[in-house]
Design a protein around this motif. Structure first.
Motif, PDB file in Angstrom:
ATOM      1  N   VAL A 252      11.563   7.421  -4.880  1.00 29.31           N
ATOM      2  CA  VAL A 252      10.604   7.908  -5.873  1.00 29.31           C
ATOM      3  C   VAL A 252       9.650   6.777  -6.268  1.00 29.31           C
ATOM      4  CG1 VAL A 252      10.384   8.716  -8.254  1.00 29.31           C
ATOM      5  CG2 VAL A 252      12.070   9.751  -6.734  1.00 29.31           C
ATOM      6  N   LEU A 254       8.849   4.227  -4.482  1.00 31.18           N
ATOM      7  CA  LEU A 254       7.965   3.935  -3.348  1.00 31.18           C
ATOM      8  C   LEU A 254       6.853   4.979  -3.233  1.00 31.18           C
ATOM      9  CD1 LEU A 254      10.600   2.778  -0.733  1.00 31.18           C
ATOM     10  CD2 LEU A 254       8.791   1.383  -1.757  1.00 31.18           C
ATOM     11  N   GLN A 255       7.206   6.217  -3.550  1.00 26.10           N
ATOM     12  CA  GLN A 255       6.185   7.266  -3.521  1.00 26.10           C
ATOM     13  C   GLN A 255       5.091   6.969  -4.556  1.00 26.10           C
ATOM     14  OE1 GLN A 255       5.206   9.715  -1.702  1.00 26.10           O
ATOM     15  NE2 GLN A 255       5.945  11.659  -2.486  1.00 26.10           N
ATOM     16  N   ASN A 258       2.995   4.145  -3.395  1.00 20.59           N
ATOM     17  CA  ASN A 258       2.110   4.600  -2.326  1.00 20.59           C
ATOM     18  C   ASN A 258       0.867   5.270  -2.931  1.00 20.59           C
ATOM     19  OD1 ASN A 258       1.128   5.493   0.109  1.00 20.59           O
ATOM     20  ND2 ASN A 258       2.487   7.259   0.207  1.00 20.59           N
ATOM     21  N   PHE A 259       1.085   6.148  -3.904  1.00 23.77           N
ATOM     22  CA  PHE A 259      -0.050   6.806  -4.557  1.00 23.77           C
ATOM     23  C   PHE A 259      -0.940   5.776  -5.273  1.00 23.77           C
ATOM     24  CE2 PHE A 259       2.456  11.053  -5.201  1.00 23.77           C
ATOM     25  CZ  PHE A 259       2.098  11.446  -3.927  1.00 23.77           C
ATOM     26  N   ARG A 290       1.734  -3.002  -0.858  1.00 22.48           N
ATOM     27  CA  ARG A 290       0.825  -2.121  -0.110  1.00 22.48           C
ATOM     28  C   ARG A 290      -0.608  -2.637  -0.176  1.00 22.48           C
ATOM     29  NH1 ARG A 290       3.025   3.069   1.276  1.00 22.48           N
ATOM     30  NH2 ARG A 290       5.248   2.899   1.027  1.00 22.48           N
ATOM     31  N   GLU A 443       5.329  10.343  -9.319  1.00 17.62           N
ATOM     32  CA  GLU A 443       5.647  10.848  -7.986  1.00 17.62           C
ATOM     33  C   GLU A 443       5.252  12.312  -7.844  1.00 17.62           C
ATOM     34  OE1 GLU A 443       7.653  10.509 -10.371  1.00 17.62           O
ATOM     35  OE2 GLU A 443       9.309  11.947 -10.330  1.00 17.62           O
ATOM     36  N   ARG A 444       5.014  12.994  -8.978  1.00 19.90           N
ATOM     37  CA  ARG A 444       4.648  14.410  -8.925  1.00 19.90           C
ATOM     38  C   ARG A 444       3.148  14.643  -8.945  1.00 19.90           C
ATOM     39  NH1 ARG A 444       9.302  17.597  -9.799  1.00 19.90           N
ATOM     40  NH2 ARG A 444      10.912  16.056 -10.111  1.00 19.90           N
ATOM     41  N   LYS A 463      -7.225  14.032  -0.426  1.00 15.31           N
ATOM     42  CA  LYS A 463      -6.085  14.958  -0.438  1.00 15.31           C
ATOM     43  C   LYS A 463      -4.867  14.373  -1.161  1.00 15.31           C
ATOM     44  CE  LYS A 463      -6.537  15.953   3.957  1.00 15.31           C
ATOM     45  NZ  LYS A 463      -6.178  16.423   5.262  1.00 15.31           N
ATOM     46  N   PRO A 465      -2.525  14.156  -4.577  1.00 18.65           N
ATOM     47  CA  PRO A 465      -2.188  15.227  -5.525  1.00 18.65           C
ATOM     48  C   PRO A 465      -2.750  14.969  -6.929  1.00 18.65           C
ATOM     49  CG  PRO A 465      -0.291  13.813  -5.161  1.00 18.65           C
ATOM     50  CD  PRO A 465      -1.368  13.312  -4.247  1.00 18.65           C
TER      51      PRO A 465
END
Lengths: 512, 306
Positions: A252, A254-255, A258-259, A290, A443-444, A463, A465
């Protein structure tokens, strides 16, 4: 009571001082001069070295009701504040105010001295038990929470007058030249202590590592230091700095990272001259990782990294990805060692770092900053001071300073912490106003402040979220349910001062 | 069941862990396999089944394919798994230990019965058989044809190596024959092939190498055990930029062909016909999912080509 511009109820006065309700991040102008202190004279042959803290307290002329300070670069390994307060108690002093740069859980040892009246209040934020007990009404002492820049501002403008600054000096000579780079209690940058050394009425350097004159490099010079005290141990090296801080491996986290990295990429700031600050948390470091890969891939040479410095940023400096590090505090041993090794790893004062009232702070030159949050609300206001149970448990750090200064401030946080939603209708406490926050990344989904429509468009085109913050909140509530509102008594246990000295919020006693 | 859904990454999520289930909407994999089999201890089988059902009932805005790995049908949990989770409408069932076509046929029959009972179209639930034994590998071709619900064959190397009484190595030479045989069976049946998991979640280079091998052989996706593996796998399965550029040209060419009233046209001296268009479409779907193109594939054009 008055309402500030964020709708928070602010008392007219607190601990005997009139309060200015927060209005906005930019308009409050300073008045007056930089706080001065008396000149002094030291003739050849006069010694500064004293044999004990007790002698230093005497020499400083500390009396009941006065204010002392320490700095928190030794963090949870700091022994000095406890030693000083114990000494004051033994000497029978009462009503002392603590104006340290921060107070940590290790300082819970001074709680009996709050109860006995040796300590009257805190001109600083507190991490840990002291704030919790105050929130429960179990101890009574005013607490005024300030950001790093706000604290520097308050000392420099004289609204907080420090009668005696006790400076933990990991490397010091008999005439008071000192640095934080060497010795068993090495902590690196002394950015907070530099402000105190310039403005406190009396300056006492306390060291466990007395070196032959002159102690080089000089972080705080002899011309500012009145007395030197040698003690057995300044701190616990294992707790002064964390060991190597690690990039998160949590999927989570890492997500989110990433964003966040994609947000930075989409912002357009990631080009030659890029300047960047992150904390030392696992998600922040994952973002940095990143960003580092993107910089390498595109051959981008950044300008500077700042704030609390980690070994990770040191690697980026040594790899040539940044031209300089501007360091107000070291977060790990790699950063401490780098300060002694890298000419472009520059120690800076908390004033230079983040004060709103000088000729220009470093935070004003930041492109992007990655920040955390305990809670965020639908106006993007952020809380980092109180936990979901309403207890004051954390200091502000540089949160509101960097958010105000940076071109893009990015909050990274898991959408659910424990079982609690991160996005709420209204945060328990406002630390940082929403108008200085650009993006909230969970993450959402990614919520973008309305004042950045171009960035929102770009993120949507990529693209990612992108969601309205209310939509994000509802999605999280669907998993967690709607949290029950906390209940508070009327008594104010702490002020949350914005960096300019206005009051952005208060912390009230929790109704048990 | 020939379909063209992207299944580069099928992530296993234990069915007995609410904290993991709640994150399913978040991960950027193409599909998840909610596991009721090996990840769930015996004492938690019943509770996990209920938990998965509740989760699926509430996960209404589905943003990825949801498969449930049930327990084998010859255990006392397999049928209960189906009975409990199917009303919550997963997209399909991952059938473990699919050793023979008869096992799949039995599942097919049960699914048909449930579809009738739930008043769903027959064939609503897909099946992903997992070939994970020597017997399964030998029967792969028959298995691939045992039900029209099958959209892909999956390879389960952990159980396969156990059935062969051998060690699984990083190089994976011992898997080569099974991998190839399963692939042949899948390709011959016109369905997808999903490669086995890579168990070492900290070895991203190893994962990359194994995924590259699988892609080179012809696999279209991989089963994953940790969300951290998604990015690497997607990266490997992402088409190269020149492939995307060529695929875009192919689609433009076939559009021109349609205007001219033909299904065949020449592009740079090469004949563009239905199979070429189909391959271009697959490249573009993957490219779109990977963020390499801005617009989704024009399915109408592809459809016309089939």
């Amino acid at each position: 009571m008055a309402l500030n511009s964020l709708g928070r109820e602010i008392p007219e006065s607190y601990a005997g001082r009139r309060l200015v309700p927060y209005s906005d991040p930019w308009s409050l102008k300073p008045a007056g001069q930089i706080a001065a202190r008396e000149l002094r004279r030291r003739n050849p042959g006069e010694k500064k070295l004293l044999s004990s803290l007790r002698e230093a307290v005497d020499a400083a002329g500390l009396r009941d009701g006065m204010t002392i300070s320490t700095h928190h670069s030794l963090r949870n390994g700091d022994f000095l504040l406890n030693m000083v307060v114990n000494t004051l108690a033994e000497m029978g002093l009462k009503g002392i105010w603590i104006a340290s740069s921060s107070v940590h859980p290790v300082h819970a040892e001074i709680i009996p001295h709050i109860r006995s009246g040796v300590i009257a209040g805190f001109e600083c934020g507190v991490n840990g038990l002291i704030g919790e007990l105050a929130s429960k009404g179990e101890i009574s002492c005013p607490i005024i929470v300030r950001s790093h820049g706000g604290r520097a501002r308050s000392v420099i403008e004289g609204s907080v007058g420090i009668d005696c600054a006790f400076i933990a000096a990991p490397c010091c000579d008999e005439y008071g030249n000192l640095n934080g780079i060497f010795g068993p209690s090495a902590c690196g940058s002394l950015g907070y202590a530099q402000v105190d050394a310039l403005h406190a009425r009396v300056v006492v350097a306390v060291t466990d590592n007395l070196v032959p004159y002159p102690a080089i490099p000089v972080s705080i010079p002899q011309a500012l230091v009145d007395h030197v005290v040698l003690v057995e141990r300044l701190g616990d090296p294992a707790k002064i700095v964390s060991t190597t801080t690690r990039i998160t491996t949590d999927p989570v986290g890492l997500q989110i990272a990433n964003f966040a990295a994609q947000v930075i990429d989409a912002s357009g700031y990631l080009a030659d001259g890029f300047s960047f600050q992150t904390g030392s948390g696992g998600i922040s470091l994952a973002v940095a990782d990143r960003v580092r890969q993107l910089m390498r891939r595109r051959g981008i040479k950044g300008s500077f990294g700042c704030g609390g410095i980690t070994g990770y940023f040191v690697e980026m400096l040594e790899e040539g990805l940044f031209s300089a590090l501007l360091d107000v505090q070291c977060f790990d041993l790699d950063a401490v060692r780098s300060m002694g090794r890298n000419r472009t790893h520059q120690e800076i004062s908390a004033d230079m770092y983040a004060s709103p009232f000088n000729a220009g702070a470093v935070v004003n030159s930041l492109d992007c900053v990655i920040l955390g949050a305990t809670e965020v609300d639908s106006d993007f206001n952020v809380n980092v001071n109180t936990e979901s149970n309403g207890y004051l448990l954390h200091n502000t750090g540089g949160h509101s300073d960097t958010a105000a200064g940076a071109k893009l401030s990015i909050i990274v946080a898991p959408s659910i912490r424990g079982r609690l939603p991160i996005v709420k209708d209204r945060v328990t406490t406002v630390t940082t106003p929403g108008e200085t926050i650009g993006v909230v990344v969970t993450e959402r989904g990614i919520a973008v402040n309305d004042r950045l429509p171009e960035l929102r468009k770009e993120l949507a085109a990529r693209k990612l979220p992108v969601k309205e913050i209310g939509q994000l909140q509802q999605e999280i509530y669907r998993v967690t349910g709607t949290p029950r509102a906390l209940e508070f008594e009327d008594d104010v246990v702490a002020l949350i001062e914005y960096r300019d000295g206005s009051i952005i919020d208060v912390v009230r006693r929790v109704r048990e | 069941m020939t379909d063209s859904k992207l299944r580069r990454s099928l992530l296993y999520v234990p069915g007995n862990m609410p904290s993991m289930l709640q994150n399913i909407p978040v991960f950027e994999c193409d599909g998840v396999i909610v596991d009721l089999e090996d990840a769930v201890p015996l004492a938690e089988k019943d509770a996990a089944r209920q938990l998965v059902r509740r989760f699926l009932e509430n996960y209404t805005e589905r943003n990825k394919e949801i498969l449930v790995r049930i327990n084998p049908l010859d255990t006392r949990w397999g049928y209960e798994d189906l009975k409990t989770v199917l009303p919550a409408l997963p997209d399909g069932i991952r059938l473990p230990k699919a050793d023979t076509p008869e096992i799949v046929e039995r599942l097919d029959t049960l699914l048909t019965e449930f579809e009738e009972e739930l008043e769903l179209p027959i064939g609503r639930f897909g099946v992903l058989p997992s070939i994970e034994s020597a017997l399964g590998v030998i029967n792969a071709t028959a298995i691939s044809r045992s039900s029209s619900r099958i959209f892909a064959l999956a390879f389960g190397a952990e159980d396969y190596t156990a059935s062969m009484e051998i060690e699984r190595t990083k190089g994976g030479e011992e898997l080569f024959n099974a991998r190839t045989q399963i692939l042949w069976a899948a390709k011959a049946a016109g369905i997808q092939a999903i490669d086995t998991i890579f168990a070492d979640v900290s070895d991203m280079e190893g994962l990359r190498a194994e995924t590259e091998l699988a892609k080179r052989l012809g696999y279209t996706g991989k089963s994953l055990v940790n969300p951290r593996q998604i990015e690497v796998v997607h990266d490997v399965f992402a088409p190269k930029e020149e492939e995307v550029a060529y695929a875009l040209e192919v689609i433009e060419a076939i559009k021109r062909a349609r205007l001219l009233g033909t299904g065949v046209i020449s592009l740079k001296g090469k004949m563009i016909d239905a199979p070429v268009v189909k391959r271009a479409a697959r490249v573009l779907r993957t490219a779109y999912a990977h963020g390499m193109t801005d617009t989704p594939v024009d399915e109408e054009v592809i459809h016309g080509a089939q």
